[in-house]
Motif scaffolding. Structure first.
Motif, PDB file in Angstrom:
ATOM      1  N   LYS A 101      31.490  52.676  84.279  1.00  0.00           N
ATOM      2  CA  LYS A 101      31.231  51.841  82.917  1.00  0.00           C
ATOM      3  C   LYS A 101      30.430  50.583  83.101  1.00  0.00           C
ATOM      4  O   LYS A 101      29.323  50.622  82.306  1.00  0.00           O
ATOM      5  CB  LYS A 101      32.484  51.436  82.151  1.00  0.00           C
ATOM      6  CG  LYS A 101      33.448  52.317  81.863  1.00  0.00           C
ATOM      7  CD  LYS A 101      33.193  53.014  80.544  1.00  0.00           C
ATOM      8  CE  LYS A 101      33.831  54.233  80.102  1.00  0.00           C
ATOM      9  NZ  LYS A 101      35.387  54.210  80.218  1.00  0.00           N
ATOM     10  N   THR A 102      30.662  49.992  84.126  1.00  0.00           N
ATOM     11  CA  THR A 102      29.483  48.788  84.680  1.00  0.00           C
ATOM     12  C   THR A 102      28.310  49.064  84.942  1.00  0.00           C
ATOM     13  O   THR A 102      27.485  48.725  84.514  1.00  0.00           O
ATOM     14  CB  THR A 102      30.372  48.112  85.719  1.00  0.00           C
ATOM     15  OG1 THR A 102      31.747  47.941  85.359  1.00  0.00           O
ATOM     16  CG2 THR A 102      29.670  46.636  85.752  1.00  0.00           C
ATOM     17  N   TYR A 107      22.579  49.504  83.668  1.00  0.00           N
ATOM     18  CA  TYR A 107      21.277  50.408  83.535  1.00  0.00           C
ATOM     19  C   TYR A 107      20.945  49.989  82.379  1.00  0.00           C
ATOM     20  O   TYR A 107      19.746  49.871  81.760  1.00  0.00           O
ATOM     21  CB  TYR A 107      21.850  51.803  83.828  1.00  0.00           C
ATOM     22  CG  TYR A 107      20.578  52.740  83.529  1.00  0.00           C
ATOM     23  CD1 TYR A 107      19.390  52.620  84.083  1.00  0.00           C
ATOM     24  CD2 TYR A 107      20.790  53.623  82.304  1.00  0.00           C
ATOM     25  CE1 TYR A 107      18.601  53.649  83.861  1.00  0.00           C
ATOM     26  CE2 TYR A 107      19.675  54.639  82.182  1.00  0.00           C
ATOM     27  CZ  TYR A 107      18.618  54.448  82.831  1.00  0.00           C
ATOM     28  OH  TYR A 107      17.431  55.288  82.527  1.00  0.00           O
ATOM     29  N   ASN A 108      21.657  50.024  81.179  1.00  0.00           N
ATOM     30  CA  ASN A 108      21.031  49.849  79.792  1.00  0.00           C
ATOM     31  C   ASN A 108      20.561  48.439  79.601  1.00  0.00           C
ATOM     32  O   ASN A 108      19.529  48.316  79.119  1.00  0.00           O
ATOM     33  CB  ASN A 108      22.210  50.208  78.739  1.00  0.00           C
ATOM     34  CG  ASN A 108      22.708  51.528  78.720  1.00  0.00           C
ATOM     35  OD1 ASN A 108      21.798  52.417  78.984  1.00  0.00           O
ATOM     36  ND2 ASN A 108      23.825  51.891  78.320  1.00  0.00           N
ATOM     37  N   ASP A 109      21.238  47.398  80.007  1.00  0.00           N
ATOM     38  CA  ASP A 109      20.821  46.040  79.715  1.00  0.00           C
ATOM     39  C   ASP A 109      20.047  45.388  80.630  1.00  0.00           C
ATOM     40  O   ASP A 109      19.043  44.745  80.515  1.00  0.00           O
ATOM     41  CB  ASP A 109      21.911  45.279  79.709  1.00  0.00           C
ATOM     42  CG  ASP A 109      22.919  45.458  78.470  1.00  0.00           C
ATOM     43  OD1 ASP A 109      22.698  46.604  77.786  1.00  0.00           O
ATOM     44  OD2 ASP A 109      24.027  44.663  78.222  1.00  0.00           O
ATOM     45  N   GLY A 125      21.750  35.743  89.610  1.00  0.00           N
ATOM     46  CA  GLY A 125      23.006  35.501  88.483  1.00  0.00           C
ATOM     47  C   GLY A 125      22.696  36.131  87.338  1.00  0.00           C
ATOM     48  O   GLY A 125      23.109  35.347  86.166  1.00  0.00           O
ATOM     49  N   GLU A 126      22.042  37.213  87.237  1.00  0.00           N
ATOM     50  CA  GLU A 126      21.630  37.867  85.912  1.00  0.00           C
ATOM     51  C   GLU A 126      22.767  38.706  85.505  1.00  0.00           C
ATOM     52  O   GLU A 126      22.751  39.016  84.435  1.00  0.00           O
ATOM     53  CB  GLU A 126      20.456  38.740  85.971  1.00  0.00           C
ATOM     54  CG  GLU A 126      19.198  37.743  86.197  1.00  0.00           C
ATOM     55  CD  GLU A 126      17.749  38.707  86.549  1.00  0.00           C
ATOM     56  OE1 GLU A 126      16.830  38.108  87.001  1.00  0.00           O
ATOM     57  OE2 GLU A 126      17.991  39.919  86.524  1.00  0.00           O
ATOM     58  N   LEU A 127      23.926  39.035  85.970  1.00  0.00           N
ATOM     59  CA  LEU A 127      24.909  39.808  85.893  1.00  0.00           C
ATOM     60  C   LEU A 127      25.886  39.179  84.864  1.00  0.00           C
ATOM     61  O   LEU A 127      26.560  39.679  83.822  1.00  0.00           O
ATOM     62  CB  LEU A 127      25.701  40.462  86.983  1.00  0.00           C
ATOM     63  CG  LEU A 127      24.953  40.907  88.074  1.00  0.00           C
ATOM     64  CD1 LEU A 127      25.757  41.532  89.194  1.00  0.00           C
ATOM     65  CD2 LEU A 127      23.949  42.298  87.453  1.00  0.00           C
ATOM     66  N   LYS A 128      26.241  37.675  85.266  1.00  0.00           N
ATOM     67  CA  LYS A 128      27.408  37.325  84.518  1.00  0.00           C
ATOM     68  C   LYS A 128      26.701  37.106  83.029  1.00  0.00           C
ATOM     69  O   LYS A 128      25.657  36.692  82.798  1.00  0.00           O
ATOM     70  CB  LYS A 128      27.839  36.078  85.349  1.00  0.00           C
ATOM     71  CG  LYS A 128      26.825  34.919  85.456  1.00  0.00           C
ATOM     72  CD  LYS A 128      27.344  33.800  85.965  1.00  0.00           C
ATOM     73  CE  LYS A 128      26.461  32.707  86.357  1.00  0.00           C
ATOM     74  NZ  LYS A 128      25.873  32.956  87.617  1.00  0.00           N
TER      75      LYS A 128
END
Length: 578
Positions: A101-102, A107-109, A125-128
């Motif tokens: 899911k993550t 992938y999408n974002d 730090g782009e994930l949060k």
DNA sequence: GCCGTTTTCGGCCCGACTGTTTTCAGTCG
């Protein structure tokens, strides 16, 4: 033999579908089929579509895909899937704590398609801020990436079991535990394991958890709750501890021992019988009444089947056999009466012949076969003909002074690259027992290497083929050999096949050993001892035999000295009718 | 995708812990 290839493709399809977010049951179907294929000794490419469909977990569709692979060397559906899903995403979901899911969100974002991209984004730090991802998750992902770099995946049982035993011992001495047991794949004696599972009962679960996560070698606390904690030790291995009530100990032990496939099957059967199984017990579905679970055997009894030993719980037919009450009575360590592959300091062992014999006797054995290396292994100070003759005299002398114990005069003769043995028949025939094995030319072509072993078996003095496939777990694959032909020749010539108990070898493995039993081929379990502590490895060899459904009568060295001599003489007489 | 002494269609094991959430999704075993 296409089994390995097909299994890998099915695992890969399952992974790709998972990343894609496919139907979880379809994914499970692919994994289950792959697992069953891995457990099959018969060559898939020789089976028809209808025959394939008799294999559990393989239906019309997968049978067709297997035929397609056998005939064309590829599977179209797989090729298409690979085009659709970036393959790097499979690595991404291999990061601990990061699932499909993550991965989809990433992938999408963020267009993350592999580990490199993931690391870059995490460091930046782009994930949060993404859905369901906060600062903590981002940190955990970075941690998981580190772990992957260190390459800690599966470890050999020979390393995991001693660690598990040490922790059990530590908890017994220092924590308020009542019952305690190793569970998981270690308890099933799987040859490699991913983590160590330990189960306890206690009146003070919090104290046990505190003690556990506070152990000296803990480098990382992955989770800590009331009933379950997970830690990582400094050498990378993950250890899970569960605490349950005494009334649930059996059910929990059953549940946490697995395998997963075995448990799923049991639960499906339970549902059909109006029962429910979980780690707390076995219940009546309607009333919710607890029917059992304090003892592990409760589960199997209430389902109406025989108790299944942990080594058999791989969903390889054991459940059917348990219903029919036709499970084997597995061979045990206590059944082993001698070791048929032992080295002394005449070649590369650590002790004198007398010391090696005394240690075996101390352990309750009735005999050993002294099988030092032959001259082909000069690096191991292998024996030439002249030294063999001297060793024979020396063993006769020592045997004269031993009571209730025999040293069999033997050799581990080298099968050379040109198919010949490196010791002449004139000398071999003076020995009680001859073990033959390959130590060079591992990369030869399949026909060639198979022929070397077959030739050795045709020698009337060769009794046993040692470590038949040459694999070293996690280091070196088995050499490419035609096992069917080797088994056929073993049967014809009455040559035994060794289960080498050295934890790095376990060769034959469980799957081939089970096939050997099916074909009626004699099996020995030997340790390949070089120093006295190696005798301890016998338990690993026995575990392979047990996982292969072997009984006492299937293993030559469960017999006494006389039976053993008889076995050796059958072959010689057969080959030399005079 | 498999499978069937309830089913050839509609099920498919079950719960703990974490982190991000005001009630739960995701992951794991």
């Amino acid at each position: 033999m296409i089994n390995r290839g097909v299994a890998e493709i099915f695992y890969n399809i399952a992974d790709l579908l998972e990343v894609k977010g496919g139907n979880p049951f379809r994914i499970r179907a692919y994994r289950r089929a792959a697992q069953n294929i891995e457990g099959m000794p018969a060559d898939l490419s020789k089976l028809s579509e209808d025959e394939l469909m008799t294999v559990p977990g393989i239906g019309r569709d997968l049978a067709r895909k297997i035929r397609e692979f056998a005939e064309k060397g590829k599977i179209k559906a797989w090729e298409d899937l690979k085009k659709e899903v970036p393959e790097g995403l499979i690595e991404v979901i291999s990061v601990p704590g990061l699932g499909p899911k993550t991965a989809k969100i990433l992938y999408n974002d963020l267009r993350i398609t592999d580990l490199k991209g993931l690391e870059k984004a995490a460091v930046a730090g782009e994930l949060k801020g993404l859905p369901h991802i906060g600062a903590k998750t981002e940190k955990n992902i970075l941690k998981g990436l580190e772990l992957i770099k260190k390459g800690k995946e599966r470890m050999p049982l020979g390393r995991a079991l001693p660690i598990a035993e040490e922790i059990v011992d530590l908890l017994k001495r220092n924590a308020p535990v009542k019952e305690i047991s190793i569970a998981g794949s270690v308890r099933r004696w799987k040859e490699t394991v991913k983590d160590v599972d330990i189960l306890v009962t206690s009146d003070y679960p919090e104290q046990v958890m505190d003690m556990f996560v506070g152990m000296k070698h803990v480098s990382d606390i992955i989770a800590k709750g009331h009933t379950k904690s997970s830690v990582r030790l400094s050498d990378g291995i993950q250890v899970d501890l569960r605490v349950v009530e005494e009334a649930s100990f059996g059910a929990a032990l059953q549940y946490f021992t697995g395998s997963r496939e075995h448990n799923i099957k049991l639960r499906e059967i339970a549902v059909r019988k109006g029962l429910k199984i979980n780690e707390y017990g076995i219940f009546d579905e309607k009333s919710g009444k607890l029917l059992g679970g304090a003892k592990e055997s409760d589960i199997y009894e209430l389902l109406g089947m025989s108790f299944i030993e942990p080594e058999l719980r791989e969903d390889r037919g054991e459940i059917d056999a348990a219903f029919k009450r036709s499970l084997p009575r597995l061979v045990s360590l206590e059944n082993i009466r001698g070791d048929l592959h032992v080295h002394s300091n005449w070649s590369d062992g650590g002790h004198s012949i007398k010391e090696v014999a005394d240690e075996a006797k101390r352990r309750g054995y009735e005999y050993i076969a002294l099988t030092d290396h032959s001259k082909g292994l000069s690096i191991a100070n292998g024996l030439d003909e002249e030294r063999i003759l001297r060793q024979i005299r020396e063993i006769d002398r020592i045997n004269g002074g031993l009571k209730d114990f025999k040293i069999l005069k033997g050799i581990e003769v080298d099968i050379r690259s040109d198919n010949t043995l490196d010791i002449s028949d004139d000398v071999l025939k003076k020995l009680d027992i001859v073990v033959a094995s390959i130590h060079s030319g591992f990369r030869q072509a399949r026909e060639k290497i198979t022929y070397r072993i077959v030739s050795a078996m045709r020698n009337p003095y060769v009794n046993i083929i040692a470590h038949p496939t040459g694999r070293l777990i996690g280091e070196r694959d088995a050499y490419d050999i035609n096992m069917e032909e080797i088994f056929r020749t073993a049967k014809q010539t009455r040559t035994a096949i060794e289960i080498n108990a050295f934890p790095a070898r376990l060769d034959l493995n469980d799957i081939y050993s089970r096939e050997a039993k099916r074909l009626g081929i004699p099996v020995v379990i030997s340790t390949d001892t070089h120093v006295s502590g190696h005798y301890d490895y016998m338990r690993y060899g026995v575990s392979v035999a047990r996982r292969a459904w072997l009984e006492k009568r299937d293993v030559i060295n469960t017999g006494g000295y006389r039976d053993l001599k008889k076995f050796m003489n059958i072959k010689r007489k057969k080959s030399n009718p005079l």
